[in-house]
Design an enzyme around this catalytic site. Structure first.
Site, short mmCIF file in Angstrom:
data_model
loop_
_atom_site.label_atom_id
_atom_site.label_comp_id
_atom_site.label_asym_id
_atom_site.label_seq_id
_atom_site.Cartn_x
_atom_site.Cartn_y
_atom_site.Cartn_z
N CYS A 150 3.28 -1.17 -0.41
CA CYS A 150 4.46 -0.69 -1.16
C CYS A 150 5.55 -0.17 -0.24
O CYS A 150 6.73 -0.24 -0.57
CB CYS A 150 4.07 0.42 -2.11
SG CYS A 150 2.89 -0.11 -3.32
N GLU A 178 10.38 -6.92 -4.77
CA GLU A 178 9.37 -6.69 -3.75
C GLU A 178 8.62 -8.01 -3.52
O GLU A 178 8.04 -8.56 -4.45
CB GLU A 178 8.42 -5.62 -4.29
CG GLU A 178 7.63 -4.90 -3.28
CD GLU A 178 6.80 -3.78 -3.93
OE1 GLU A 178 6.53 -3.83 -5.15
OE2 GLU A 178 6.41 -2.86 -3.20
N ALA A 208 6.36 -2.00 -13.41
CA ALA A 208 6.25 -2.46 -14.81
C ALA A 208 5.05 -1.79 -15.48
O ALA A 208 5.17 -1.27 -16.61
CB ALA A 208 6.11 -3.98 -14.84
N GLY A 257 0.63 1.41 -8.41
CA GLY A 257 0.71 -0.01 -8.74
C GLY A 257 2.15 -0.39 -9.05
O GLY A 257 3.09 0.25 -8.56
N PRO A 295 -4.78 0.37 -6.82
CA PRO A 295 -4.53 -1.05 -6.53
C PRO A 295 -5.51 -1.61 -5.49
O PRO A 295 -6.29 -0.88 -4.88
CB PRO A 295 -3.12 -1.01 -5.96
CG PRO A 295 -3.05 0.30 -5.24
CD PRO A 295 -3.93 1.25 -5.99
N SER A 302 2.89 6.55 7.33
CA SER A 302 1.82 7.05 6.46
C SER A 302 0.94 8.07 7.18
O SER A 302 0.43 7.80 8.26
CB SER A 302 0.95 5.88 5.98
OG SER A 302 1.76 4.94 5.32
N LYS A 309 -10.73 4.11 -12.02
CA LYS A 309 -10.74 2.67 -12.32
C LYS A 309 -10.14 1.93 -11.14
O LYS A 309 -8.94 1.98 -10.91
CB LYS A 309 -9.94 2.36 -13.59
CG LYS A 309 -10.14 0.91 -14.02
CD LYS A 309 -9.02 0.39 -14.90
CE LYS A 309 -7.99 -0.46 -14.21
NZ LYS A 309 -8.41 -1.60 -13.43
N PRO A 310 -10.98 1.24 -10.36
CA PRO A 310 -10.44 0.50 -9.22
C PRO A 310 -9.80 -0.81 -9.68
O PRO A 310 -10.01 -1.24 -10.82
CB PRO A 310 -11.68 0.22 -8.36
CG PRO A 310 -12.82 0.22 -9.34
CD PRO A 310 -12.44 1.12 -10.48
N GLU A 352 2.86 6.26 -8.39
CA GLU A 352 3.30 5.72 -7.10
C GLU A 352 3.56 4.25 -7.34
O GLU A 352 2.61 3.45 -7.42
CB GLU A 352 2.21 5.89 -6.03
CG GLU A 352 1.89 7.32 -5.68
CD GLU A 352 3.03 8.06 -5.01
OE1 GLU A 352 4.00 7.41 -4.58
OE2 GLU A 352 2.95 9.29 -4.95
N GLY A 358 3.55 0.95 -14.49
CA GLY A 358 3.82 2.40 -14.51
C GLY A 358 4.62 2.80 -15.74
O GLY A 358 4.35 3.82 -16.38
N ARG A 401 1.83 -5.47 8.50
CA ARG A 401 0.60 -4.72 8.20
C ARG A 401 0.11 -5.19 6.82
O ARG A 401 0.88 -5.32 5.88
CB ARG A 401 0.96 -3.24 8.20
CG ARG A 401 -0.08 -2.31 7.65
CD ARG A 401 0.49 -0.87 7.72
NE ARG A 401 -0.38 0.10 7.11
CZ ARG A 401 0.02 1.01 6.21
NH1 ARG A 401 1.28 1.07 5.84
NH2 ARG A 401 -0.81 1.87 5.71
C1 SIN Z 1 0.79 1.57 -0.63
O1 SIN Z 1 1.08 0.45 -0.30
O2 SIN Z 1 0.90 1.93 -1.81
C2 SIN Z 1 0.24 2.61 0.31
C3 SIN Z 1 0.60 2.41 1.70
C4 SIN Z 1 0.31 3.58 2.58
O3 SIN Z 1 -0.24 4.60 2.14
O4 SIN Z 1 0.63 3.48 3.75
#
Ligand code: SIN
Length: 492
Positions: free
Chosen positions: A299, A396, A246, A243, A164, A456, A189-190, A265, A248, A293
């Protein structure tokens, strides 16, 4: 308008396939089958670069290159792959500022956050360079006197990563480093919004001596085509995707056709619980760190604040003081805390969540509207009197909005927190040791933060329960998903 001042030696506008930069219009370069796409700076709308926009044939070529590179790459001993990964890590660390500039220019986050992201990305490469050497097998006590039983781990093969825009460097590193460490090769693939960071990482991988074809970067705006090609091609053994839930689910259906391995993820809906015995100042600090942040485009960021009724008002007013002091602006300017959102659709989603909540009785504590800077800037927002009839409690938001709901007791708090199909991250603040155990065990989430809003790290397993995905990234577990177990039974 163009960002004509950009002179960054890591900036590339061509794809990286089989160790070659392809897609330049100059005559001695291989052409790509489709056109180019403009990458715009979300802070200014200025053109950052025009990047190759690959088509089906290019992706197939990248898969072929990764396929050819697989045999020699897996044959290297782990220590040799580790040395190359370590060299890639060194390149990232030596080029932190340059790579961070590219992240901020195409993604919008403040430069300090981009620097932190590059270090975070590098930490996965360093970690998995070390883990490459620890991919142990087993010798199992045999079931018959003349048999010997060995269990080994082998690389799965070619891995396609789909990542993502919110962490354009870290999400690539978290997938590519363990894949390469295990002996897999990669087609990356970015996200269409942020290909430049991925390409800059390829520049650094090339400088580090990662062999041609081992790491390929295929920018394309045709995500549907890419999904179809990468999931449909049997030379690709595994897809690793970060990402939306949906997408996924669609990838999972597509992978069913050839039973391709899959790591997911996906989205979160993180609750952030504040109990009446919490240190409120610490909870506010954690709330700001988690929620704002990357402008809330994370996510794992807190999506719902569940606060004990007796401290809710105090928490809301303390939080609002901090949130009002956040400086919104162009991420390239020092001192900025929050950049623009990624695009207009992101702003509209945030607006729709706020409008829905207010129409059902929520109250605006601060923010609530587009920022005076215009574009996709949005004012950091706090809402109180939120309840579970509102969209914001279930979806979300992926933006800088803190919705505050209240609870009466621990059982209700847990019930509210688990009332979602997401299960990525949850946070809670309490000073009680007994409650720490009860709550951390009761939360149905893959990641739980106690008295912290920041969880993280490369050393811990990152991933979700329920519809937040499958598999774990980072930690000693993160390499296992790129391997197959093989049991060898030997008659002596
Ligand atoms: C994410 O938003 O998917 C990653 C966040 C993180 O690694 O802290």
């Amino acid at each position: 308008m163009s960002d004509s001042t950009i002179e960054n030696p890591l900036l590339r506008s061509q794809a990286y396939i089989g160790g070659e930069w392809v897609g330049d219009s100059s005559s001695n370069q291989k052409r790509v089958s489709t056109g180019r796409v403009s990458i715009l700076n979300p802070a200014t709308g200025a053109l950052v670069a025009e990047v190759s926009d690959l088509g089906r044939e290019d992706l197939l070529r990248a898969i072929q290159c990764a396929h050819q590179a697989f045999a020699p790459w897996r044959r290297l001993v782990a220590g040799q792959r580790a040395v190359l990964l370590r060299a890639w890590y060194d390149e990232l660390i030596q080029n932190v500022e340059l790579l961070a500039e590219i992240i901020t220019l195409e993604q919008g986050k403040p430069i300090t956050e981009s620097i932190a992201e590059v270090r975070y990305a590098a930490s996965f490469i360093e970690w998995f360079a070390e883990e490459a050497k620890r991919l142990y097998g087993e010798i199992v006590p045999p079931h018959l006197p003349d048999k010997r039983v060995l269990v080994t781990r082998q690389p799965v093969g070619v891995v396609a990563t789909i990542t993502p825009w919110n962490f354009p460097a870290a999400m690539i590193a978290r997938k590519v480093a363990p894949a390469l460490a295990a002996g897999c090769t990669v087609v990356a693939k970015p996200a269409p919004q942020t290909p430049l960071t991925a390409l800059a990482m390829a520049v650094l991988a090339e400088r580090a001596g990662i062999p041609a074809g081992v790491f390929n970067v295929v920018p394309t705006t045709d995500s549907e085509m890419a999904g179809e090609v990468l999931t449909g091609d049997v030379r690709v053994s595994k897809i690793s995707f970060t990402g939306s839930t949906a997408v996924g689910k669609k990838l999972m259906q597509a992978c069913a056709g050839n039973l391709k391995r899959l790591s997911l993820e996906l989205g979160g809906n993180a609750p952030f619980l504040v109990f009446d015995d919490a240190n409120l100042d610490e909870a506010v600090k954690g709330a700001v760190a988690s929620k704002y942040r990357n402008a809330g485009q994370t996510c794992v960021c807190a999506n719902r604040f569940l606060v004990h009724r007796s401290v809710a008002e105090s928490f809301a007013s303390k939080l609002a003081i901090e949130v009002r002091s956040l400086r919104v602006g162009n991420g390239m300017m020092r001192g900025v805390d929050q950049g623009p959102l990624i695009n207009e659709a992101a702003v509209r989603k945030v607006e729709s969540h706020i409008q829905d909540a207010i129409s059902k009785g929520a109250q605006l504590v601060c923010g609530g509207n587009r920022h005076s800077l215009g574009g996709t800037y949005f004012s950091p927002t706090v809402l109180s009197h939120v309840d579970r009839t509102m969209l914001i409690a279930h979806e979300e938001t992926f933006g800088p909005v803190a919705p505050i709901m209240t609870f009466e007791n621990e059982a209700e708090a847990i019930e509210l927190a688990n009332d979602t199909r997401a299960g990525l991250a949850a946070y809670f603040y309490t000073q009680s040791y007994e409650r720490f155990w009860r709550v951390s065990e009761a939360l149905d989430y893959g990641i739980v933060g106690h008295n912290t809003g920041l969880i993280s790290t490369e050393i811990a397993p990152f991933g979700g329960m329920k519809e937040s995905g499958m598999g774990r990234e980072g930690s000693r577990h993160g390499i296992l998903d790129y391997t197959e177990l093989k049991y060898i039974c030997s008659q002596i």
